[in-house]
Scaffold this motif. Structure first.
Motif, mmCIF file in Angstrom:
data_model
loop_
_atom_site.group_PDB
_atom_site.id
_atom_site.type_symbol
_atom_site.label_atom_id
_atom_site.label_comp_id
_atom_site.label_asym_id
_atom_site.label_seq_id
_atom_site.Cartn_x
_atom_site.Cartn_y
_atom_site.Cartn_z
ATOM 1 N N ARG A 143 0.825 -1.212 0.000
ATOM 2 C CA ARG A 143 0.000 0.000 0.000
ATOM 3 C C ARG A 143 0.862 1.266 0.000
ATOM 4 O O ARG A 143 0.537 2.244 -0.664
ATOM 5 C CB ARG A 143 -0.927 -0.009 1.211
ATOM 6 N N THR A 187 -9.494 1.091 10.488
ATOM 7 C CA THR A 187 -9.204 1.908 9.303
ATOM 8 C C THR A 187 -8.262 3.060 9.644
ATOM 9 O O THR A 187 -7.365 3.393 8.860
ATOM 10 C CB THR A 187 -10.503 2.459 8.686
ATOM 11 N N THR A 188 -8.435 3.661 10.812
ATOM 12 C CA THR A 188 -7.568 4.762 11.226
ATOM 13 C C THR A 188 -6.142 4.269 11.463
ATOM 14 O O THR A 188 -5.161 4.912 11.060
ATOM 15 C CB THR A 188 -8.115 5.419 12.507
ATOM 16 N N ASP A 246 -4.577 3.555 8.028
ATOM 17 C CA ASP A 246 -4.245 4.796 7.318
ATOM 18 C C ASP A 246 -2.951 5.387 7.864
ATOM 19 O O ASP A 246 -2.079 5.826 7.100
ATOM 20 C CB ASP A 246 -5.385 5.816 7.455
ATOM 21 N N TRP A 247 -2.826 5.415 9.203
ATOM 22 C CA TRP A 247 -1.591 5.917 9.802
ATOM 23 C C TRP A 247 -0.408 5.053 9.393
ATOM 24 O O TRP A 247 0.664 5.556 9.031
ATOM 25 C CB TRP A 247 -1.721 5.922 11.332
ATOM 26 N N VAL A 292 0.070 3.030 6.795
ATOM 27 C CA VAL A 292 0.479 3.153 5.385
ATOM 28 C C VAL A 292 1.261 4.451 5.186
ATOM 29 O O VAL A 292 2.309 4.482 4.526
ATOM 30 C CB VAL A 292 -0.751 3.109 4.459
ATOM 31 N N ALA A 293 0.768 5.537 5.770
ATOM 32 C CA ALA A 293 1.423 6.842 5.606
ATOM 33 C C ALA A 293 2.813 6.871 6.242
ATOM 34 O O ALA A 293 3.695 7.618 5.785
ATOM 35 C CB ALA A 293 0.549 7.935 6.211
#
Length: 299
Positions: free
Chosen positions: A35, A272-273, A276-277, A279-280
């Motif tokens: 990702r 999901t949060t 998201d963190w 992957v970033a």
């Protein structure tokens, strides 16, 4: 992998039991690496050994992945559908003189560190069932590759022996199947546990023999108990949590096991949060190049 090649990764569990925390760390590392590269992430069910794969376990694994937010990008690939492709590869190796039938039993060659190649020039006992082996004495040597975490790896194929490609019971062996399927799926990056690092020389040998592309490799540290025991299905590691608080906690712990240093408050955030963190902020450079990682404690 060239810059023009789009990243394609995969998670390829054997459905011998539900996923445990060690499996989660491997799946999560593979998922985040794909990702973060804006790549494709695939799931392959490696069920070529039916006696080890209880019915329904594959569905359990897919449900577990979805519960942890690890969704895949294409139809799931099952190895039980791939017998013709494996046979084609074996036939090619045999035609090249790189694979041969072997009638020997493990009991016969047990005094040796690896199988001594007794059947390379012909079957010792034509009346017995045969396995098929890969000839290590004809391999390119040394076999080497650059692991993204552990650096340059190099092996002499003959020290590893003539690995089995097809068993006496007519079941396909892991080494051939994984190489054929990685090539068929266009896998550019293999991210998996450190316990499979010493399988890579055989797989590189097969890739060279079959003129297949070489993926990049990243072997992740294994999660072990405080007693140093690897988490595994054989060691009766408990299945992953199936309740929302447990899933959040274990996902956070998996990020810790991958040395990603997630902020403490993320442990209470939705899946999901957290993803998201993750992957970033994914960074292979944060991973410590050690073979093992102790199971994180609950926050």
């Amino acid at each position: 992998m060239t810059q023009s090649t789009r990243y394609r990764g995969r998670f390829a569990p054997t459905p011998s039991g539900p996923l445990h925390f060690g499996s989660l760390v491997a799946a999560l590392g593979s998922y985040l690496d794909a990702r973060a590269a804006n790549g494709t992430w695939l799931v392959r069910i490696e069920d070529i050994d039916p006696p080890r794969c209880p019915p329904g376990t594959d569905s359990t694994i897919l449900r577990q992945l979805e519960a942890f937010g690890l969704t895949w990008d294409a139809t799931v690939h099952w190895q039980h559908d791939r017998h013709a492709a494996y046979q084609q590869a074996l036939d090619r190796l045999a035609a090249l003189g790189l694979a041969y039938p072997c009638s020997c039993s493990r009991k016969q060659w047990q005094p040796f560190p690896v199988y001594p190649g007794w059947c390379r020039q012909g079957l010792r006992d034509p009346t017995k069932p045969v396995a098929w082996r890969l000839r290590s004495d004809l391999a390119t040597r040394p076999i080497g590759w650059q692991d993204r975490l552990f650096g340059w790896q190099q092996f002499d194929p003959e020290t590893l022996g003539d690995v089995v490609l097809k068993r006496k019971d007519e079941l396909w062996a892991y080494q051939l199947a994984v190489v054929v399927d990685d090539a068929a799926q266009g896998i550019t990056d293999v991210v998996r546990g450190f316990d499979l690092l010493d399988n890579t020389p055989w797989q590189r040998q097969l890739q060279i023999a079959l003129a297949l592309d070489e993926p990049r490799y990243l072997h992740l540290p294994l999660v072990v108990t405080p007693q140093g025991q690897k988490l595994s299905k054989q060691n009766l590691a408990p299945a992953l949590a199936d309740d929302e608080p447990g899933i959040r906690q274990q996902l956070f712990q998996a990020l810790q096991a991958l040395d990603q240093a997630p902020p403490h408050e993320l442990s209470r955030a939705p899946v999901t949060t957290q993803l998201d963190w993750a992957v970033a902020h994914w960074s292979v450079a944060r991973l410590a190049p050690s073979a093992h990682r102790e199971l994180p404690q609950e926050s």
